[in-house]
Design a protein around this motif. Sequence first.
Motif, PDB file in Angstrom:
ATOM      1  N   UNK B   2     -45.126  14.314  35.978  1.00 61.69           N
ATOM      2  CA  UNK B   2     -44.843  14.945  37.258  1.00 61.69           C
ATOM      3  C   UNK B   2     -43.639  14.307  37.940  1.00 61.69           C
ATOM      4  N   UNK B   3     -43.397  13.033  37.656  1.00 60.08           N
ATOM      5  CA  UNK B   3     -42.290  12.343  38.299  1.00 60.08           C
ATOM      6  C   UNK B   3     -40.943  12.895  37.835  1.00 60.08           C
ATOM      7  N   UNK B   4     -40.948  13.591  36.718  1.00 62.93           N
ATOM      8  CA  UNK B   4     -39.686  14.073  36.151  1.00 62.93           C
ATOM      9  C   UNK B   4     -39.005  15.076  37.070  1.00 62.93           C
ATOM     10  N   UNK B   5     -39.783  15.737  37.917  1.00 65.64           N
ATOM     11  CA  UNK B   5     -39.238  16.783  38.767  1.00 65.64           C
ATOM     12  C   UNK B   5     -38.303  16.190  39.823  1.00 65.64           C
ATOM     13  N   UNK B   6     -38.477  14.898  40.118  1.00 67.21           N
ATOM     14  CA  UNK B   6     -37.772  14.319  41.258  1.00 67.21           C
ATOM     15  C   UNK B   6     -36.359  13.840  40.938  1.00 67.21           C
ATOM     16  N   UNK B   7     -36.006  13.761  39.660  1.00 67.65           N
ATOM     17  CA  UNK B   7     -34.721  13.135  39.379  1.00 67.65           C
ATOM     18  C   UNK B   7     -33.556  13.996  39.849  1.00 67.65           C
ATOM     19  N   UNK B   8     -32.461  13.366  40.181  1.00 66.56           N
ATOM     20  CA  UNK B   8     -31.349  14.076  40.805  1.00 66.56           C
ATOM     21  C   UNK B   8     -30.231  14.368  39.807  1.00 66.56           C
ATOM     22  N   UNK B   9     -29.850  13.370  39.015  1.00 68.68           N
ATOM     23  CA  UNK B   9     -28.674  13.521  38.169  1.00 68.68           C
ATOM     24  C   UNK B   9     -29.090  13.949  36.776  1.00 68.68           C
ATOM     25  N   UNK B  10     -29.109  15.244  36.526  1.00 74.24           N
ATOM     26  CA  UNK B  10     -29.637  15.725  35.253  1.00 74.24           C
ATOM     27  C   UNK B  10     -28.685  15.423  34.100  1.00 74.24           C
ATOM     28  N   UNK B  11     -27.408  15.300  34.370  1.00 73.69           N
ATOM     29  CA  UNK B  11     -26.463  15.101  33.272  1.00 73.69           C
ATOM     30  C   UNK B  11     -26.651  13.730  32.622  1.00 73.69           C
ATOM     31  N   UNK B  12     -27.100  12.743  33.425  1.00 68.45           N
ATOM     32  CA  UNK B  12     -27.304  11.411  32.876  1.00 68.45           C
ATOM     33  C   UNK B  12     -28.643  11.295  32.157  1.00 68.45           C
ATOM     34  N   UNK B  13     -29.533  12.268  32.362  1.00 71.00           N
ATOM     35  CA  UNK B  13     -30.858  12.185  31.790  1.00 71.00           C
ATOM     36  C   UNK B  13     -31.740  11.311  32.649  1.00 71.00           C
ATOM     37  N   UNK B  14     -33.009  11.681  32.723  1.00 73.25           N
ATOM     38  CA  UNK B  14     -33.914  10.978  33.616  1.00 73.25           C
ATOM     39  C   UNK B  14     -34.503   9.743  32.947  1.00 73.25           C
ATOM     40  N   UNK B  15     -34.515   8.603  33.638  1.00 70.33           N
ATOM     41  CA  UNK B  15     -35.182   7.395  33.139  1.00 70.33           C
ATOM     42  C   UNK B  15     -35.942   6.751  34.290  1.00 70.33           C
ATOM     43  N   UNK B  16     -37.280   6.712  34.176  1.00 66.72           N
ATOM     44  CA  UNK B  16     -38.095   6.077  35.209  1.00 66.72           C
ATOM     45  C   UNK B  16     -37.853   4.566  35.177  1.00 66.72           C
TER      46      UNK B  16
END
Lengths: 102, 225
Positions: B2-16
Amino acid sequence: MNESPDAHGHDDDDLRTMQIVFAALMGLLVLTVAVAYVDFGVFTLPVAMGIAVVKALMIMVYFMHLSHESMLVRIFAVSGFVSLGCLFAITFADYIARYPAS
Amino acid sequence: MSATVEHADSSAGFLAHHFDDRAQQRQAAVIGMWAFLATEVLFFGGLFAGYSVYRFLYPEAWVEGSKHLDHVLGTINTAVLLTSSFTVVLAVRAVKRGEKDHLVRYLLTTIALASLFVVVKTYEYWVKFSHGTVPGAGFELHDLYDPSVSLNQVELFYGFYFVMTGLHAFHMVVGIVIFAVYTRLAQLGRYDENYHTPIEMIGLYWHLVDLIWVFLFPLLYLIDR
């Protein structure tokens, strides 16, 4: 860097494999229906389940990418089925001994 | 997930923040998903065990009940579901290659096929309900193939039929809703070749739902044709 091990090329080979697996699954579906009309006696259920297990393995190994995952993931994947096997073994050890097979 | 929805910079890829890198993050997601799928196998497995015990005890009733199911519709639905699994494979492949338009198209195709399955299943239920072939007071079954069969035992078969296929159909509906959400997020450009773990995870879920049906279909529709 790619996230997944199978994204390092082989894309076209991969598509070919998936198409073959899909065709094989559809072929096995036809076979599933066909063998339902054949009386194999006591082997009727084992034949039907045998085909289903082959289909399930193809789905798990190829569609669910277990062929590309680490051993740890594979162990997690198999754990549920092993536990289910224990459930069946213990349940039927009781029922088969308790009632005469008809 | 669910946390994946919050990321802002999609081009860099999401990393918690609690993961070292994306490979470790993906590995954790895959292991977690398979742990969940193992509980699903046992969840349905209990029903398969109950089904097997009563099939062992009342084999004639199971044959009778199975013969009254529409195996043609069952076969069509199995083909529809296998095809939807293949379109999910194509969706995962598309997003890994960064083909966002293809991703959306394959997700929409999957939703359409899944919906077709649920519609056919609903029609089968409607036929059974309109004939009174539903467990409970006033259970009815006409034109018996084996007149000596115990209707109470056939009623038990239909209990397993409705619970197992009903639970399976519920999983289908849940899958359709999640696919719809992810299709919208995919349209918003949330997934690319660097970050697509949610698409892979819903794919694993969908293949397991398919896999369970692969066993349900011959066990319910094709016992003795």
